[in-house]
Scaffold this motif. Sequence first.
Motif, PDB file in Angstrom:
ATOM      1  N   GLY A  77       0.848  -1.188   0.000  1.00 13.98           N
ATOM      2  CA  GLY A  77       0.000   0.000   0.000  1.00 13.98           C
ATOM      3  C   GLY A  77       0.879   1.231   0.000  1.00 13.98           C
ATOM      4  N   GLU A  78       0.447   2.281  -0.678  1.00 13.90           N
ATOM      5  CA  GLU A  78       1.232   3.521  -0.760  1.00 13.90           C
ATOM      6  C   GLU A  78       0.455   4.651  -0.096  1.00 13.90           C
ATOM      7  N   TYR A  79       1.179   5.440   0.711  1.00 12.16           N
ATOM      8  CA  TYR A  79       0.564   6.517   1.475  1.00 12.16           C
ATOM      9  C   TYR A  79       1.534   7.699   1.532  1.00 12.16           C
ATOM     10  N   VAL A  80       1.005   8.826   1.980  1.00  5.06           N
ATOM     11  CA  VAL A  80       1.833  10.012   2.205  1.00  5.06           C
ATOM     12  C   VAL A  80       2.212  10.035   3.683  1.00  5.06           C
ATOM     13  N   GLY A  81       3.499  10.135   3.960  1.00  7.17           N
ATOM     14  CA  GLY A  81       3.975  10.123   5.338  1.00  7.17           C
ATOM     15  C   GLY A  81       4.770  11.367   5.684  1.00  7.17           C
ATOM     16  N   ARG A  82       4.961  11.561   6.964  1.00  9.33           N
ATOM     17  CA  ARG A  82       5.767  12.684   7.457  1.00  9.33           C
ATOM     18  C   ARG A  82       6.793  12.142   8.430  1.00  9.33           C
ATOM     19  N   ILE A  83       8.012  12.625   8.296  1.00  7.96           N
ATOM     20  CA  ILE A  83       9.125  12.132   9.105  1.00  7.96           C
ATOM     21  C   ILE A  83       9.265  13.007  10.357  1.00  7.96           C
ATOM     22  N   ARG A  84       9.494  12.347  11.475  1.00 15.06           N
ATOM     23  CA  ARG A  84       9.783  13.085  12.710  1.00 15.06           C
ATOM     24  C   ARG A  84      10.863  12.330  13.479  1.00 15.06           C
ATOM     25  N   ALA A  85      11.519  13.049  14.355  1.00 16.94           N
ATOM     26  CA  ALA A  85      12.604  12.451  15.126  1.00 16.94           C
ATOM     27  C   ALA A  85      12.046  11.488  16.162  1.00 16.94           C
ATOM     28  N   GLN A  86      12.850  10.488  16.482  1.00 15.64           N
ATOM     29  CA  GLN A  86      12.446   9.555  17.526  1.00 15.64           C
ATOM     30  C   GLN A  86      12.318  10.276  18.864  1.00 15.64           C
ATOM     31  N   GLN A  87      13.248  11.206  19.121  1.00 15.24           N
ATOM     32  CA  GLN A  87      13.177  12.052  20.314  1.00 15.24           C
ATOM     33  C   GLN A  87      13.493  13.485  19.907  1.00 15.24           C
ATOM     34  N   PHE A  88      12.660  14.409  20.358  1.00 15.92           N
ATOM     35  CA  PHE A  88      12.821  15.825  20.057  1.00 15.92           C
ATOM     36  C   PHE A  88      12.645  16.560  21.375  1.00 15.92           C
ATOM     37  N   PRO A 404       6.816 -14.944 -26.279  1.00 14.65           N
ATOM     38  CA  PRO A 404       8.211 -14.569 -26.017  1.00 14.65           C
ATOM     39  C   PRO A 404       8.411 -14.204 -24.560  1.00 14.65           C
ATOM     40  N   ALA A 405       9.598 -14.471 -24.055  1.00 19.74           N
ATOM     41  CA  ALA A 405       9.902 -14.200 -22.639  1.00 19.74           C
ATOM     42  C   ALA A 405       9.886 -12.710 -22.387  1.00 19.74           C
ATOM     43  N   ASP A 406       9.335 -12.336 -21.212  1.00 16.79           N
ATOM     44  CA  ASP A 406       9.313 -10.928 -20.817  1.00 16.79           C
ATOM     45  C   ASP A 406      10.690 -10.500 -20.362  1.00 16.79           C
ATOM     46  N   GLU A 407      10.849  -9.158 -20.257  1.00 15.49           N
ATOM     47  CA  GLU A 407      12.088  -8.601 -19.713  1.00 15.49           C
ATOM     48  C   GLU A 407      12.206  -8.975 -18.251  1.00 15.49           C
ATOM     49  N   PRO A 408      13.412  -9.173 -17.733  1.00 12.35           N
ATOM     50  CA  PRO A 408      13.572  -9.502 -16.310  1.00 12.35           C
ATOM     51  C   PRO A 408      12.959  -8.431 -15.445  1.00 12.35           C
ATOM     52  N   GLN A 409      12.242  -8.869 -14.413  1.00 10.70           N
ATOM     53  CA  GLN A 409      11.595  -7.948 -13.490  1.00 10.70           C
ATOM     54  C   GLN A 409      12.264  -7.997 -12.129  1.00 10.70           C
ATOM     55  N   ALA A 410      11.947  -6.992 -11.322  1.00 11.69           N
ATOM     56  CA  ALA A 410      12.504  -6.955  -9.955  1.00 11.69           C
ATOM     57  C   ALA A 410      11.975  -8.128  -9.162  1.00 11.69           C
ATOM     58  N   THR A 411      12.688  -8.500  -8.130  1.00 11.79           N
ATOM     59  CA  THR A 411      12.292  -9.634  -7.294  1.00 11.79           C
ATOM     60  C   THR A 411      10.981  -9.370  -6.594  1.00 11.79           C
ATOM     61  N   ASP A 412      10.791  -8.152  -6.085  1.00 10.79           N
ATOM     62  CA  ASP A 412       9.559  -7.820  -5.359  1.00 10.79           C
ATOM     63  C   ASP A 412       8.485  -7.432  -6.344  1.00 10.79           C
ATOM     64  N   THR A 413       7.398  -8.186  -6.398  1.00 14.00           N
ATOM     65  CA  THR A 413       6.217  -7.770  -7.121  1.00 14.00           C
ATOM     66  C   THR A 413       5.305  -7.078  -6.155  1.00 14.00           C
ATOM     67  N   GLU A 414       4.517  -6.133  -6.655  1.00 11.90           N
ATOM     68  CA  GLU A 414       3.780  -5.313  -5.713  1.00 11.90           C
ATOM     69  C   GLU A 414       2.423  -4.932  -6.262  1.00 11.90           C
ATOM     70  N   THR A 415       1.556  -4.540  -5.372  1.00 14.72           N
ATOM     71  CA  THR A 415       0.264  -3.995  -5.737  1.00 14.72           C
ATOM     72  C   THR A 415      -0.078  -2.884  -4.779  1.00 14.72           C
ATOM     73  N   ASN A 416      -0.771  -1.876  -5.256  1.00 18.32           N
ATOM     74  CA  ASN A 416      -1.141  -0.736  -4.423  1.00 18.32           C
ATOM     75  C   ASN A 416      -2.585  -0.909  -3.993  1.00 18.32           C
ATOM     76  N   THR A 417      -2.802  -1.022  -2.709  1.00 15.63           N
ATOM     77  CA  THR A 417      -4.158  -1.190  -2.183  1.00 15.63           C
ATOM     78  C   THR A 417      -4.632   0.045  -1.447  1.00 15.63           C
ATOM     79  N   ALA A 418      -3.904   1.155  -1.588  1.00 12.41           N
ATOM     80  CA  ALA A 418      -4.240   2.342  -0.799  1.00 12.41           C
ATOM     81  C   ALA A 418      -5.421   3.105  -1.359  1.00 12.41           C
ATOM     82  N   ASP A 419      -5.762   2.866  -2.640  1.00 10.88           N
ATOM     83  CA  ASP A 419      -6.836   3.669  -3.243  1.00 10.88           C
ATOM     84  C   ASP A 419      -8.186   3.168  -2.800  1.00 10.88           C
TER      85      ASP A 419
END
Length: 419
Positions: A77-88, A404-419
């Motif tokens: 799943g893909e989302y928008v995140g915000r980074i913050r310090a572990q301790q501030f 015909p064989a496809d082009e080599p793909q990345a090891t991780d296949t993925e799907t976006n379920t965030a929508d």
Amino acid sequence: MDFITKLSNWLGNTRNVAAKAAHTMSPKRRRTWIIVAVAAVAVGVALYFILRKEPAATVMPTVEVEDVTTDNINIYGEYVGRIRAQQFVEIHARVEGYLERMLFKEGSFIEKGQTLFVIDPRVYKAHVNKARAQLNKARAQALKAERDLERIRPLYEKNAASQLDLDNAVAAYESASAEVTVCEADLTQAELILGYTQVSSPISGYISERVADIGTLVGPSSGKSLLATVVKSDTMRVDFSMTALDYLRSKSRNVNLGGQDSTRKWDSYVNITLADGSVYPYKGLVDFADPQVDPKTGTFSVRAEMPNPDRSLLPGEFTRVKVLLDVREDAVKVPSKAIEIEKGGSFIYVVRPDSVVERRFVETGPEVGNSIIVERGLAKGEKIVVEGYHKLSHGTKVNPVAAPADEPQATDTETNTAD
């Protein structure tokens, strides 16, 4: 007029001539002509079968096929995140006074307990000295009261002193002892406040620029107590929100976000994308999910911890978060282009061992890149049509060729379920 037609006309004329001649010729000549005519007809029939055109062969449509395979599919799943310090941590002045010194370089790394600022300590040293003197005075009085009590007690036992004298001596001793305790507490408090004039860091991390200049009156009641901030940035936190639908989907797959499950072979990790579009090289783990949904937004908060050894991540920046929500083990995956969708559902053409295609309805799952997971309707090892199915119908016999064989793909296949 082709050769076969001419030959047919010639045979017909020959038959007519032979028939006419048979009525005018003698029996002997008639037999000769009959033999000649039969021979001519035989030759003509032989030439007809030899030279006739072969019927056109039935042309089977050629289609590209692939074998149905299974694989472990990562569901993201893909989302928008915000980074913050572990301790501030904000560094505040806990006592009032003029800021005398700053003992660090702004923006540098500081250790826990390191002295950062010095506030004018002279007033607080005087309080310590006063409290110490009061303590010494109280101890002297307590010592005198103890000695008085030691003198009165033997006299009382010999009836040389009254009960009142003994009670007064005991009360004076206990009061002096209590005063010692009070003065010790006052001294401890004064020393503690004096220690606040040296402002130290409660954590290790990187410090900001100073907020107050040297010589400024700082303190809780002066309106200027904040001196600087310290950020522990070797580990960062990424906050993002997921929908209630995502929560229900994860529960349906027995995935507890934010919790560790020893029965699973994988953990819900996080990848993030930096502002320049590059993928951050380290992965984080989801360690917290809010137990309730915000009724205003219909989402709940999720948090992940990311290592930050190179200080590439800065608190406050926004990023795109990709979360591993599930791993579908031994899932059937087919190219998206092989799926036909109509009002009744999704179907796919399966090639049987006798090269006859079968139009089969299937139940599809999440889309994975250029492929779709098939939940039901297909089995590993079957052949499906991936190209050329537009000209097919159920029961058509085809000429299957391997796609015909496809082009080599990345090891991780993925799907976006965030929508």
